[in-house]
Design a protein around this motif. Sequence first.
Motif, short mmCIF file in Angstrom:
data_model
loop_
_atom_site.label_atom_id
_atom_site.label_comp_id
_atom_site.label_asym_id
_atom_site.label_seq_id
_atom_site.Cartn_x
_atom_site.Cartn_y
_atom_site.Cartn_z
N THR A 353 0.84 -1.20 0.00
CA THR A 353 0.00 0.00 0.00
C THR A 353 0.87 1.25 0.00
O THR A 353 0.59 2.23 -0.69
CB THR A 353 -0.91 0.01 1.25
OG1 THR A 353 -1.49 -1.28 1.37
CG2 THR A 353 -2.00 1.05 1.14
N LYS A 354 1.95 1.18 0.76
CA LYS A 354 2.85 2.32 0.83
C LYS A 354 3.47 2.58 -0.55
O LYS A 354 3.55 3.73 -1.00
CB LYS A 354 3.95 2.04 1.86
CG LYS A 354 4.34 3.29 2.61
CD LYS A 354 4.95 2.93 3.95
CE LYS A 354 6.35 3.49 4.09
NZ LYS A 354 7.11 2.75 5.12
N ILE A 355 3.88 1.53 -1.20
CA ILE A 355 4.47 1.69 -2.54
C ILE A 355 3.46 2.36 -3.46
O ILE A 355 3.78 3.29 -4.20
CB ILE A 355 4.89 0.32 -3.13
CG1 ILE A 355 5.98 -0.31 -2.27
CG2 ILE A 355 5.36 0.48 -4.57
CD1 ILE A 355 6.37 -1.71 -2.66
N ILE A 356 2.21 1.89 -3.39
CA ILE A 356 1.18 2.46 -4.26
C ILE A 356 0.99 3.94 -3.94
O ILE A 356 0.92 4.78 -4.84
CB ILE A 356 -0.15 1.70 -4.10
CG1 ILE A 356 0.03 0.26 -4.56
CG2 ILE A 356 -1.28 2.38 -4.89
CD1 ILE A 356 -1.13 -0.66 -4.30
N GLN A 357 0.92 4.24 -2.64
CA GLN A 357 0.64 5.63 -2.25
C GLN A 357 1.77 6.58 -2.59
O GLN A 357 1.54 7.74 -2.91
CB GLN A 357 0.34 5.69 -0.75
CG GLN A 357 -1.08 5.24 -0.45
CD GLN A 357 -1.28 4.94 1.03
OE1 GLN A 357 -0.33 4.96 1.81
NE2 GLN A 357 -2.52 4.64 1.39
N THR A 358 3.00 6.12 -2.50
CA THR A 358 4.11 7.04 -2.72
C THR A 358 4.57 7.09 -4.17
O THR A 358 5.45 7.86 -4.53
CB THR A 358 5.32 6.65 -1.84
OG1 THR A 358 5.61 5.28 -2.09
CG2 THR A 358 5.02 6.88 -0.38
N ASN A 359 3.95 6.27 -4.98
CA ASN A 359 4.40 6.24 -6.36
C ASN A 359 3.91 7.48 -7.11
O ASN A 359 2.76 7.87 -7.03
CB ASN A 359 3.84 4.99 -7.04
CG ASN A 359 4.33 4.89 -8.46
OD1 ASN A 359 5.53 4.82 -8.69
ND2 ASN A 359 3.39 4.90 -9.38
#
Lengths: 1077, 174
Positions: A353-359
Amino acid sequence: MAENAFVPQIDILNTQFTDVTSLFLSLSASSIPPNQVVQSSSFALFEGTHALEIANKHLDTSALTFPATESTVADFNFNNDSPLQFDDIIIIVDKLFRLTFLWLENNQMLSTTVLSCVYVEKLLLNYTKGKKITTKQDSLKFATLWDYQTEEELDQLYSQLKSYQKEYLQLSQTDGQSPRARFLKNYILTHTTFRSLLIGLVNIMSQLIQLFRSGVVYEEEDVISQLPQGLEVWNKMEDSVCQELVMGDIWAKKVECVTEADAATTNGLKLELLLSYSNIFKKMNELTRLLTRSFNLTNSNNDTIGIGYGSEFVDNVDASTPTNPNPTQVNTEFLESMVSSLSFFESKQPEVTKIIQTNTNIYSAQCFSQGIQKRLSNTRPLNKLPASEDIAGMSYAVINVRYFKSLMNWLKEVNYLMANFNVTNFRRFLELVFWKSGSVGSFDCGTTWGETVVWRSWVQLFMIRDNKSLFGSDVKLCEVMLGQMNWFAGIESGWLNMAFGGCQPEHPRVNASSSNNVQHQGVFGIIDTDPMEFIQRDLSIPKSYHGGDAVGLPPKPQKKNKKKSKSKTRSPADVGSLSLSSFNGEAPASIMRSLEMIINYDLVFMESAKTPYYCSSSNIKVSHREKLTELLGQVESTVFEWMSNISNNPSRQRQILSRSIVNFDSLQVAAERFDLWTHEELGIKEYTQFVPRKQQLSAILRDLPPALPFATYVYYLKLQTMLQYLLKGTPLQIYKPWEWSCVNWYGAYFADNLIIVLNRMKQCNTAKMQKLRYKIREVEKLENPAKFAKLVELMKQDLVFKYHLSEVNKFAGTTTTTTSSSSSSQSVYKTYNHQCLEILQLKLAKLMKVEDSLLDEMNYYESLKSMCRGTHQLLEVYSNLGVSVVCKPEFTWIETVIAKASSSSSSSVGFSDDDSFMAKLFGLRFKSFSSVGVPDPLTFSQFVIATTKDQKYLSDNNMVNWGLLKSNFDSILLEFSRTKKLVKDQLDKLEKESSDGVSNSFGKYNQLTNLLKCSIQHSLTIFKTKQMIETLEPESPIMSKTDIAKLIKSQNYAGEIQYEVGEGEASWFPLVKLVKK
Amino acid sequence: MNMSDIIYHPLDANNPQDALDVKRLVDLDISEPYSIYVYRFFLSQWPNLCILAKCEGKTVGAIIAKLERHRNVRMRGYIGMVVVNRSYRKQGIAKKLVNLVIEEMVKEKADEIILETEVINEAAIGLYENIGFLRVKRLHRYYLNQHDAYRLVLPITDKSSIRSAFLPPPDSII
Ligand SMILES: CC(C)(COP(=O)(O)OP(=O)(O)OC[C@H]1O[C@@H](n2cnc3c(N)ncnc32)[C@H](O)[C@@H]1OP(=O)(O)O)[C@@H](O)C(=O)NCCC(=O)NCCS
C-alpha cells in the motif's frame, strides 16, 4: 431479458474483410418491406437481444469517443518519457492480480478487468501476431530479452539501442550506477521481468478459460462468453510461460543484485514480491495438468481383487514421479506453495500500500482504460471499469481463502478418501462436495457468492472424468453408486449377485480390465469383488475368506454351460463366504460344494427344479445380461448427470435437480420392473420380512411384498433429490416469506417418505439378518449327523436344495455308517462346518453395520422432518396472528380476471378441482413434483386441511383462544426440542467418528450445526412470543387478534419478523426472529 | 397531475411516433441496452400488447409484451419491458399498464405469463409480486451488468403447473 449468446470466435486480426454494405442495401434490403421483422431459425429475439446495433450509442463501442487522457493511454507505448520502475511493476501486477479474481466473481468482465490494462493488450496483440521477438523498434516497446543473455550480447543491445537511452538514463540518477547499468536495469525490468509476469498472468486467464471451456461451465456463467475477439492466444501461450517466467526471475535477480545483506531492504522486499507472483503464475499450469492425471483407487499388484475397494494403499506416493503413473495421492505441494505466496502478500500488504501511495509515476495508474472495448472487436456494450474499492476489496486474504485454500483443503479430502476408500467415506465425501458446491453465500452484489466458479468447474473435471471414472482411476462413478446401493440394499441379496455377476462382457469396464486382470468379469468388473470388498474395508474380514486362490463355484449342472471358465472365477459368495481353497480334497468336492450352496443359498436361483445354477457371469443367459446391462446404463447416465451438477452455480444446480427428479422417476420405474422380473421370472425371492425356508412355498408368500431392493434405493435417491430441490429454494430467495409455511409443510412430507423408505430398507436388512441367524442354526445342526437327517427332511420340500442335499446326504450317510474310513473325512467336515459358521457370523456383522448406517440416515431425516414441521407451524401461527411479513397475500384482481375469462370460455377447462388462484400458485410452486408417480404430489386442499387442523386456537371474529394457542406454542416447542435432540445425537456420533479418525464428516457436520442453530433460534422466537402474550394476563381465555397485534407493536417489536437467510447449503431454513425496533 | 389525466392505448401502427416514444422511454431507463431489432420484433408482431400511457399527449409510460405458443403445449405471455418516466412514478401507471396487458393476454388464452427481472429491482419485483407473480427460478448473472435475475411466472390456467413434457400437444385436446 438478455442471456449470453454464443459468439463465434473469429481471428479478426488475420481475417480479410470485404465491405458488403452496398450489396446488402441494393439487393437484400430492398426486398424487405418496411416495418417487417426479419426472422429465421438462426436469428430471432434471442439473437436480437445480443445484436450490437451500429451507431447506437448504447451498443456500438466503436462509436465511442474517449477523453483526451484516455486516448493517450490508448496509444501507450513502452518508450515513454518515463519508463517503468520496480514500483510501477509491483503496482500494475498487484492490480492485475486482483482484477483477475474480480473478473471471476465480482460482476466484472474480462475487458474491464485484466484486459483493461494496455500492457496486457499490447502483449496479447504481439502474441497474436506471432511477434514474440520483434524488430528493434518493437522490442523496445514490448519484446523479450530472450536472445540477450551474455554480457557481450547485452553490450551489443546497449549500443544498438543507444538512441533510446536518454529516457532510461533519467532514472536512478543518484545510485552511482553506470549509464549502461542503469539503462539495462530499467530496460530489463520492463522488457523481461514485467513482461514475464504479464505472460504469467495472462496464462492464468488462459488456463481458466480453457477450464471453463471444457464444457462444464454454462455460458450463462458468463466468464467465457465475453472475450473480445482477436485475442485468441490462449492455447498458444502455455508452453513458453514457465520458460519466460524463469527468465524473468533470473533477470530480476540480476538487476536487483540482491545479496544476503540486501534482502532486508525495500528492494529485497520488492524482488521477493515479484518472485512470489512469478511463483504463483508458474504453478498455475500444475492445476490444469492435474485434470489429466489418473489416480489409483486400487492397488494393481494386489491380485485378490478386481476393483480393489479393499486394496492397501502405499502412503504418500509422489504424484510427479514418472515411475508411478497412477499415484494414489495427489501431490498438493504446488498449491501449498501458492497458498504460502499469497500469505506472504497478505503479510506485506501495508508495504505494498505504501508503494502504491508514494508512487508518482502516472503510467501505472493510467495504463488501465476502457480503450480495449473500443479498439478490439467487442460483443458487449461499453462497460465501466471496476471501482477502486472493489479492487481493494479483492484482497489477497480473500483470494487465498476462496481460490487456493479451498482447493487445497478439498484435495486433502481427496487424499483422505483415496487412502481410506470405503462406503461410508465415499458417502461423506459426496456430502461434502455437494454441500460445498451448492452453498450460497451473500447476495451483496445481486448475485450468489458460494464456492467459486473455478472450484466448481475444477473439482468436477478432476473428480468426474470423461470416461465417467472417479479421479481417472479405474473405478467408475456408477460403481461407487452401486456400491452405495449395495451397502443399503444389496448385501446378501440375490439381486446383487445377478447385478454384479450377470453382465455383458462387452462393457468397457470389463474390456478395460480384462487384459490385466483375468478376474474381472461382470458389468463393472466388480463381479465377485466390488461391493463386498467395498464393504469389507469397514469390517476387515480376514483375507483367508476371500483369498486369491479361491476356486470358483461348482461345475454347473446344466448342459448349456459346459464350457469351463479358463480364469479363476469367484462368485460373489466367495467374498466373506466359503471357498474350497482351504481343503485338500479329503471330503468329496461335490459335498463341499453342496454345503457351500446351502450356506450361500440366496445366491442360488432356479431355472427349473432340475437345473439349479449359480447366477454368475459365465452362465447367466444372454437375454438376462442384456436386460441388466441396459438398466445399468440408465443408472450410469442418471448418476452422471446428478453428480456433474456440482459444476453448476447454485441457481442452476437447483434447476438440474428438478430435471433429475424426472430422471430418477423413470429410473425407478425401470428398476421396479427389473426387481419384479428377478423376483417373478428368475425366482430370486426376497421379501421385506423373513420367511423361513420351509414356508417359502406356502401360499402366504404371495401376499408378502417383494423387497424390490433396486427400486427402493432409486426411490430413496429420488426423494432426496426432491427434498433438496425444495429446500434449496430458500437460500436462493426464491420463496417469499409467506410461502415458507407450505414449503416446509411439503418438506416434512418428503422427509417422512424418506423415513418410510429407509425403514423399508431396514426391514429388508432385518429380514436378512434373521435369515442368517436361521442359517447359523441350521449349520450348527449340520455338525451333528443325527440332526442332519431331520434337517434333510425339512429341506426336501425345497426344490433348490434337492440336488445338493442329496449329495450332502450321501456323504453324511457314509460318515455315520462307515466310521473307520471316514474319521478324517469327518474332522475335515467339522472344520469346514466351523468355517461356515464363522463366515455367517461375519455376514451378520456386516448387516449390523448396514443397520447402523440406515439408522443414521433415518435420524437425519427425522431431524429434518421435525425442523420442517416446526417451522411450518411457527409460520402459520405468525401468519394467523397477523405478522404481516408472513401473512398470506390476496390476489383479488387477478382472481377476478381469470374467473371472468374462464366463465366466458368453455374451452379453458382446468385440470384440478381447486380452481382458486392460490391453488394455482401452489401448483406452479411445486410443478417439479407434478409428474412424479410416487410419492403422490400434494394438493393445495391437502395443505389447507393440514393447516387448519393445527389452528384450533382460532375462533370466529378474529378471536384467539389463549389456552389453545398456548398449547399450540408448546407443541411447536416440543417439535424443535425434538429436532435439537436428534441433531445433537448425530453431532455427537460424528464427533466420535472423527475422533476415531474414521471419516471426514465436514459436510454433514455443517448441515447439522445449521439445523441446530435454526431450531434453537425458532424455539427462542416462540418462547419470546409466548412470554409476551402472557403479559396480557387475559381475564378471559379468549382474546382478540388485534389485541395481540397491538401488543406486539406496543412492546416495541417491529410487528414484523425479521428473517435471515443464513449461509451455506445447510441453511435450508429461514431464521425467523422477533426483533426489537 | 391527476391519474385520470393519463390515457392508455395500444400502439398505433399508423403513428410512427408511438414506436419512437416507446424506444426513447425504454432506452432512458432500462439498464439493459436493446437494439432496434428487439423493439421491432415486439412492436410489429404484437402491437396490441404494446401499451402506452400518455399524459397530455406525452408518452410517460409503456409496456412491451408478446404472446406465443411455448414448446407447442401452452400459450405463454412474456412481458419484455415496462417503464415509467421518472417524474410520473409511484402513481400506479406501471400497475395499470401491466394490468391492461395481462387482461389482453388472458383474453387471448394465455396459460401463463412470464418475465425476468433483476433480483435487485425492488420496484419491479414489488409490482409483479403484488399481482400474483411467483419467483420460479433464479438466473445466475443473467444481465449484462452481471446481476442475477428472477424468472417470475403468473399462472393463468392449470397448464402452468404441469411440466411441458407432460402436457399433451394442442391438437390432441378436443
Ligand atoms: C418499475 C416501474 C415501471 C414502476 O413504475 P411505477 O409507475 O412507479 O409503479 P406503480 O406506481 O404502478 O407501482 C405499482 C407497484 O409497484 C411497486 N413499486 C413501485 N415502485 C416501487 C419502489 N420504488 N419500491 C418498491 N416497490 C415499488 C409497488 O408494489 C406498487 O404497488 P403499490 O403502490 O400498491 O404499493 C418504474 O420504477 C420504472 O420505470 N423503473 C425502471 C424500469 C424498470 O426497471 N422496469 C422493470 C423491468 S422490465
